[in-house]
Design a protein around this motif. Structure first.
Motif, PDB file in Angstrom:
ATOM      1  N   TYR A  24       0.855  -1.201   0.000  1.00  0.00           N
ATOM      2  CA  TYR A  24       0.000   0.000   0.000  1.00  0.00           C
ATOM      3  C   TYR A  24       0.880   1.237   0.000  1.00  0.00           C
ATOM      4  N   GLY A  25       0.254   2.394  -0.223  1.00  0.00           N
ATOM      5  CA  GLY A  25       0.984   3.646  -0.428  1.00  0.00           C
ATOM      6  C   GLY A  25       2.125   3.925   0.534  1.00  0.00           C
ATOM      7  N   LYS A  48      -1.336   4.967 -10.596  1.00  0.00           N
ATOM      8  CA  LYS A  48      -2.439   5.109 -11.557  1.00  0.00           C
ATOM      9  C   LYS A  48      -2.033   4.575 -12.930  1.00  0.00           C
ATOM     10  N   GLU A  51      -1.623   0.876 -12.964  1.00  0.00           N
ATOM     11  CA  GLU A  51      -2.925   0.213 -12.932  1.00  0.00           C
ATOM     12  C   GLU A  51      -3.599   0.264 -14.300  1.00  0.00           C
ATOM     13  N   THR A  57      -2.972  -4.642 -10.177  1.00  0.00           N
ATOM     14  CA  THR A  57      -4.402  -4.552  -9.888  1.00  0.00           C
ATOM     15  C   THR A  57      -4.523  -4.067  -8.436  1.00  0.00           C
ATOM     16  N   THR A  58      -5.702  -3.606  -8.088  1.00  0.00           N
ATOM     17  CA  THR A  58      -5.865  -3.080  -6.734  1.00  0.00           C
ATOM     18  C   THR A  58      -6.987  -3.811  -6.022  1.00  0.00           C
ATOM     19  N   TYR A  59      -6.899  -3.836  -4.724  1.00  0.00           N
ATOM     20  CA  TYR A  59      -8.021  -4.316  -3.923  1.00  0.00           C
ATOM     21  C   TYR A  59      -8.009  -3.567  -2.601  1.00  0.00           C
ATOM     22  N   LYS A  60      -9.152  -3.530  -1.971  1.00  0.00           N
ATOM     23  CA  LYS A  60      -9.232  -2.802  -0.712  1.00  0.00           C
ATOM     24  C   LYS A  60      -9.404  -3.785   0.434  1.00  0.00           C
ATOM     25  N   HIS A  63      -8.193  -2.356   7.600  1.00  0.00           N
ATOM     26  CA  HIS A  63      -7.038  -2.347   8.486  1.00  0.00           C
ATOM     27  C   HIS A  63      -7.342  -1.390   9.628  1.00  0.00           C
ATOM     28  N   ARG A  68      -7.764   0.207   3.514  1.00  0.00           N
ATOM     29  CA  ARG A  68      -6.482   0.466   2.883  1.00  0.00           C
ATOM     30  C   ARG A  68      -6.529  -0.078   1.467  1.00  0.00           C
ATOM     31  N   LYS A  69      -5.923   0.665   0.550  1.00  0.00           N
ATOM     32  CA  LYS A  69      -5.899   0.202  -0.842  1.00  0.00           C
ATOM     33  C   LYS A  69      -4.571  -0.510  -1.096  1.00  0.00           C
ATOM     34  N   ARG A  72      -1.373  -5.026  -6.254  1.00  0.00           N
ATOM     35  CA  ARG A  72      -0.822  -6.358  -6.506  1.00  0.00           C
ATOM     36  C   ARG A  72      -0.268  -6.396  -7.930  1.00  0.00           C
TER      37      ARG A  72
ATOM     38  N   GLU B  31      -5.237   8.045   3.542  1.00  0.00           N
ATOM     39  CA  GLU B  31      -4.635   6.764   3.929  1.00  0.00           C
ATOM     40  C   GLU B  31      -3.182   6.963   4.376  1.00  0.00           C
ATOM     41  N   LEU B  32      -2.445   7.801   3.632  1.00  0.00           N
ATOM     42  CA  LEU B  32      -1.051   8.064   4.006  1.00  0.00           C
ATOM     43  C   LEU B  32      -0.969   8.710   5.388  1.00  0.00           C
TER      44      LEU B  32
END
Lengths: 107, 184
Positions: A24-25, A48, A51, A57-60, A63, A68-69, A72, B31-32
């Motif tokens: 994640y970020g 971006k 992707e 790919t992304t998933y949420k 947490h 959280r994004k 993968r 989020e950050l």
């Protein structure tokens, strides 16, 4: 480093971190920063782009009661990191050639 | 500067952007900040790391516009046949496939995971793959560049330059949207 050159390299660094596990970020910035300067505002456009190119790919995932994004890597993303490595093998040959010519002359 | 002030000034400096993009960018920075707080930073420290909203916005824009030279480079590169494989993340119950200018093959099987292989003129294809609530949205579209316009004038609009191979379990419900390009 030349900004134009750095751009493609940052993409590959992000993919290299993701090749180990989804991330994640915040974690990505921490990891990539170990080898190259990356800011929060640079990472978002990179993710971006990766992707929309089908490299990640992304998933949420939840947490600590928030979302959280996660990103993968895809097979296309793995392929991109392999392409990078083989390209740089060529670059290394060129580097050695230039290095030998320039430094060889100096001696 | 608190997070709301930062985000407002930052997003305003990025205008014009879509509402959807605004939301996504806000979520990214929120989020950050949450992750920074969890690591023991204060909100001020988290926001200080972003730099001023103007600086952050100019870095952001610089990275966003970096696609142009690469696209130009690709347009000049020779057309090569390549394969790219795409797999969705998580459980998928529906595949929403949108493919322009591509031949689609569906291969049902007992054991394979759902995947899509794109073969053909991948240099000039743009693929987007996104999973939302078990629906896999997969779109293959042709890049609009000068060479494509030239090629389509030459070959007509119905040339199928790519092939999609969808590997799918037998017991899978899928919807396909196959669009054909409309001449301008």
């Amino acid at each position: 480093m030349d900004t134009q050159r750095k751009k493609g390299i940052l993409d590959v660094c992000v993919l290299a971190v993701l090749s180990k596990k989804p991330s994640y970020g915040y974690e990505l910035i921490g990891e990539v920063s170990k080898c190259i300067t990356i800011s929060e505002s640079t990472l978002y456009p990179i993710l971006k782009r990766l992707e929309s190119g089908g490299y990640v790919t992304t998933y949420k995932q939840e947490h600590n009661g928030r979302i959280r994004k996660y990103y993968r890597i895809t097979e296309a993303g793995m392929e991109k990191t392999r392409d990078f490595l083989s390209e740089w093998e060529e670059m290394q040959q060129i580097y050695l050639y230039v290095h030998n010519l320039i430094k060889g002359e100096e001696q | 500067m608190n997070r709301q002030n930062f985000l407002n000034e930052f997003l305003n400096a990025l205008e014009p952007i879509s509402e959807e993009e605004r939301v996504q960018i806000s979520e990214y920075y929120e989020e950050l900040i949450c992750d920074g707080l969890e690591q023991g930073l204060t909100e001020d420290e988290c926001i200080a790391k972003f730099g001023s909203p103007e600086d952050a916005a100019s870095k952001f824009r610089e990275e966003y516009t970096s696609e142009t030279p690469a696209a130009e480079e690709k347009a000049l590169a020779p057309v090569t046949a390549l394969s790219d494989s795409f797999s969705p993340s998580g459980e998928i119950h529906t595949l929403n496939l949108n493919a322009a200018n591509a031949r689609v093959n569906v291969i049902p099987s007992d054991d394979v995971e759902l995947s899509i292989l794109t073969t053909g003129d991948n240099e000039n294809n743009t693929v987007t793959s996104e999973v939302t609530d078990g629906v896999w949205y997969f779109t293959l579209s042709r890049k609009r560049d000068r060479k494509n316009i030239f090629l389509s004038l030459f070959k007509g609009f119905d040339n199928l330059t790519s092939e999609l191979t969808v590997k799918v379990r037998k017991a899978f419900s899928a919807r396909f949207f196959c669009t054909h390009p409309t001449p301008k």
